[in-house]
Design an enzyme around this catalytic site. Sequence first.
Site, PDB file in Angstrom:
ATOM      1  CB  ALA A  21      -0.934  -0.002   1.214  1.00  0.00           C
ATOM      2  CG  ASN A  22       5.140   0.971   0.179  1.00  0.00           C
ATOM      3  OD1 ASN A  22       4.852   0.499  -0.916  1.00  0.00           O
ATOM      4  ND2 ASN A  22       6.197   0.587   0.886  1.00  0.00           N
ATOM      5  N   GLY A  24       2.415   2.865  -6.057  1.00  0.00           N
ATOM      6  CA  GLY A  24       1.757   2.319  -7.242  1.00  0.00           C
ATOM      7  C   GLY A  24       0.286   1.995  -7.021  1.00  0.00           C
ATOM      8  N   GLY A  26      -1.095  -0.228  -5.115  1.00  0.00           N
ATOM      9  CA  GLY A  26      -1.493  -0.454  -3.726  1.00  0.00           C
ATOM     10  C   GLY A  26      -1.871   0.849  -3.046  1.00  0.00           C
ATOM     11  CB  SER A 149       0.478  -9.690 -14.677  1.00  0.00           C
ATOM     12  OG  SER A 149       1.091  -9.286 -15.885  1.00  0.00           O
ATOM     13  CE1 TYR A 175       5.340  -9.754 -12.076  1.00  0.00           C
ATOM     14  CE2 TYR A 175       4.900  -9.673 -14.433  1.00  0.00           C
ATOM     15  CZ  TYR A 175       4.625  -9.243 -13.144  1.00  0.00           C
ATOM     16  OH  TYR A 175       3.622  -8.324 -12.925  1.00  0.00           O
TER      17      TYR A 175
HETATM   18  N1  LIG Z   1       1.936  -1.785 -13.330  1.00  0.00           N
HETATM   19  C1  LIG Z   1       1.565  -2.697 -14.234  1.00  0.00           C
HETATM   20  O1  LIG Z   1       1.563  -2.429 -15.458  1.00  0.00           O
HETATM   21  C2  LIG Z   1       1.135  -4.057 -13.791  1.00  0.00           C
HETATM   22  C3  LIG Z   1       0.697  -4.948 -14.773  1.00  0.00           C
HETATM   23  C4  LIG Z   1       0.271  -6.205 -14.371  1.00  0.00           C
HETATM   24  C5  LIG Z   1       0.274  -6.561 -13.045  1.00  0.00           C
HETATM   25  N2  LIG Z   1       0.735  -5.676 -12.113  1.00  0.00           N
HETATM   26  C6  LIG Z   1       0.742  -6.103 -10.706  1.00  0.00           C
HETATM   27  O2  LIG Z   1       0.243  -5.068  -9.895  1.00  0.00           O
HETATM   28  C7  LIG Z   1       0.737  -5.222  -8.565  1.00  0.00           C
HETATM   29  C8  LIG Z   1       1.186  -3.882  -8.025  1.00  0.00           C
HETATM   30  O3  LIG Z   1       2.302  -3.457  -8.766  1.00  0.00           O
HETATM   31  P1  LIG Z   1       2.576  -1.922  -9.122  1.00  0.00           P
HETATM   32  O4  LIG Z   1       2.411  -1.801 -10.585  1.00  0.00           O
HETATM   33  O5  LIG Z   1       1.826  -1.033  -8.235  1.00  0.00           O
HETATM   34  O6  LIG Z   1       4.142  -1.847  -8.836  1.00  0.00           O
HETATM   35  P2  LIG Z   1       4.986  -0.952  -7.795  1.00  0.00           P
HETATM   36  O7  LIG Z   1       4.682   0.479  -7.965  1.00  0.00           O
HETATM   37  O8  LIG Z   1       6.407  -1.416  -8.007  1.00  0.00           O
HETATM   38  O9  LIG Z   1       4.460  -1.443  -6.395  1.00  0.00           O
HETATM   39  C9  LIG Z   1       4.805  -2.707  -5.912  1.00  0.00           C
HETATM   40  C10 LIG Z   1       4.455  -2.773  -4.451  1.00  0.00           C
HETATM   41  O10 LIG Z   1       4.838  -4.068  -3.961  1.00  0.00           O
HETATM   42  C11 LIG Z   1       5.569  -3.879  -2.769  1.00  0.00           C
HETATM   43  N3  LIG Z   1       6.477  -4.974  -2.508  1.00  0.00           N
HETATM   44  C12 LIG Z   1       7.455  -5.465  -3.287  1.00  0.00           C
HETATM   45  N4  LIG Z   1       8.110  -6.444  -2.656  1.00  0.00           N
HETATM   46  C13 LIG Z   1       7.534  -6.569  -1.436  1.00  0.00           C
HETATM   47  C14 LIG Z   1       7.763  -7.403  -0.316  1.00  0.00           C
HETATM   48  N5  LIG Z   1       8.758  -8.309  -0.289  1.00  0.00           N
HETATM   49  N6  LIG Z   1       6.977  -7.266   0.760  1.00  0.00           N
HETATM   50  C15 LIG Z   1       5.987  -6.355   0.787  1.00  0.00           C
HETATM   51  N7  LIG Z   1       5.733  -5.519  -0.237  1.00  0.00           N
HETATM   52  C16 LIG Z   1       6.499  -5.640  -1.342  1.00  0.00           C
HETATM   53  C17 LIG Z   1       6.312  -2.564  -2.975  1.00  0.00           C
HETATM   54  O11 LIG Z   1       6.710  -2.032  -1.719  1.00  0.00           O
HETATM   55  P3  LIG Z   1       8.253  -1.699  -1.375  1.00  0.00           P
HETATM   56  O12 LIG Z   1       8.673  -0.593  -2.283  1.00  0.00           O
HETATM   57  O13 LIG Z   1       8.207  -1.307   0.071  1.00  0.00           O
HETATM   58  O14 LIG Z   1       9.015  -2.953  -1.629  1.00  0.00           O
HETATM   59  C18 LIG Z   1       5.216  -1.743  -3.625  1.00  0.00           C
HETATM   60  O15 LIG Z   1       4.344  -1.222  -2.665  1.00  0.00           O
HETATM   61  C19 LIG Z   1       1.842  -6.283  -8.656  1.00  0.00           C
HETATM   62  O16 LIG Z   1       1.345  -7.510  -8.163  1.00  0.00           O
HETATM   63  C20 LIG Z   1       2.120  -6.389 -10.140  1.00  0.00           C
HETATM   64  O17 LIG Z   1       2.577  -7.679 -10.513  1.00  0.00           O
HETATM   65  C21 LIG Z   1       1.158  -4.432 -12.444  1.00  0.00           C
END
Ligand SMILES: NC(=O)c1ccc[n+]([C@@H]2O[C@H](COP(=O)([O-])OP(=O)(O)OC[C@H]3O[C@@H](n4cnc5c(N)ncnc54)[C@H](OP(=O)(O)O)[C@@H]3O)[C@@H](O)[C@H]2O)c1
Length: 313
Positions: A21-22, A24, A26, A149, A175
């Site tokens: 939740a910190n 993107g 979340g 995804s 992935y």
């Molecule tokens: N963006 C896209 O185009 C896209 C497309 C398909 C699917 N998704 C999915 O959407 C979801 C959210 O991704 P996002 O796009 O928002 O990416 P993001 O901005 O990189 O956010 C990822 C989040 O996951 C957290 N995270 C990573 N490793 C962690 C760990 N070990 N423990 C707890 N938290 C962890 C990060 O927190 P920290 O920084 O504190 O590690 C961050 O809050 C993911 O599951 C991703 O696979 C995204």
Amino acid sequence: MAWTERDIPDLTGRTAVVTGANGGLGLQTALALAGAGAHVVMAARDSVKTAAAEERVRVSHPSASLEVVPLDLGDLSSVAAAARAVLDRHERVDLLVNNAGVMAMPQWTTADGFEMQFGVNHLGHWALTAHLLPALLRAPAARVVTVTSTARHRAGRLDPADVHLERGYGAWSAYARSKMANLHFGLGLQQRFAAAGVTAASLVAHPGLTNTDLQARAVREGGAGRVGAFFEVLTARSGMSPFEGVRPQLRAATDPRARGGELYAPRYGSHGPAVRRPILRRRGLQEQIDVLWQVSERETGIPLDVTAADCGP
Ligand SMILES: NC(=O)c1ccc[n+]([C@@H]2O[C@H](COP(=O)([O-])OP(=O)(O)OC[C@H]3O[C@@H](n4cnc5c(N)ncnc54)[C@H](OP(=O)(O)O)[C@@H]3O)[C@@H](O)[C@H]2O)c1
């Protein structure tokens, strides 16, 4: 008319746990749920980012009801501690959004020795969901939303004899495999809710191509190669904003018409309004769900048994 965050019903009195939740998607999830009146538990890893994210929600929604719980999905002891913190403070959890994730990491392992992407994206969420089951089952109609995804379409089968890819590792195939596990987990959990005759529901969502830190981190961490560089540019130029990209998971989480076992995603795959999409590749699906269940229980040592969950008084 296309579904938007304005369609989220009043969530006053509901408790929602959001992983990652910190930043993107979340953070965007936390913003929308808090704006609709839910008490939001921001379960997140990087404490500096989390403090800034909490502040951002409070600025947008001064009356937001928020709570921060430290969570590292790559460490089962951290997952257990996070769940304990939630269970100690909340008799019931109405909504769990299994959102956090990493993409195309180098061949790294979690604190428990799991291949990092399967470990964080799937096994960590497996453990968290299992620990929170009693509180989810005490809610009148809980939802668990797990974020997958389109990358899952490139996944090979999960090999129970090589769960941690010691025989051969590819950052992108790992992935894809973790995101297929997210789909199978969401569907398998719904099967178990239905078989147990409980009101809880499990749904799956994917955000399409959304401009978050996901792609940039993949490049920064050094595992993503040229494909990563391509996706970073593509996403920055043509990805949806997190505000738009979050809608499938918000709809899965809050639309009263959404049902367990459904998948929400952008209408055109990577872009478009949040709609219900069919689950493709059904051949062998049940077998793969069953394999995932066996592997996840074996690796974590944590069963996910809806009928055995202790929901006590
Ligand atoms: N963006 C896209 O185009 C896209 C497309 C398909 C699917 N998704 C999915 O959407 C979801 C959210 O991704 P996002 O796009 O928002 O990416 P993001 O901005 O990189 O956010 C990822 C989040 O996951 C957290 N995270 C990573 N490793 C962690 C760990 N070990 N423990 C707890 N938290 C962890 C990060 O927190 P920290 O920084 O504190 O590690 C961050 O809050 C993911 O599951 C991703 O696979 C995204």
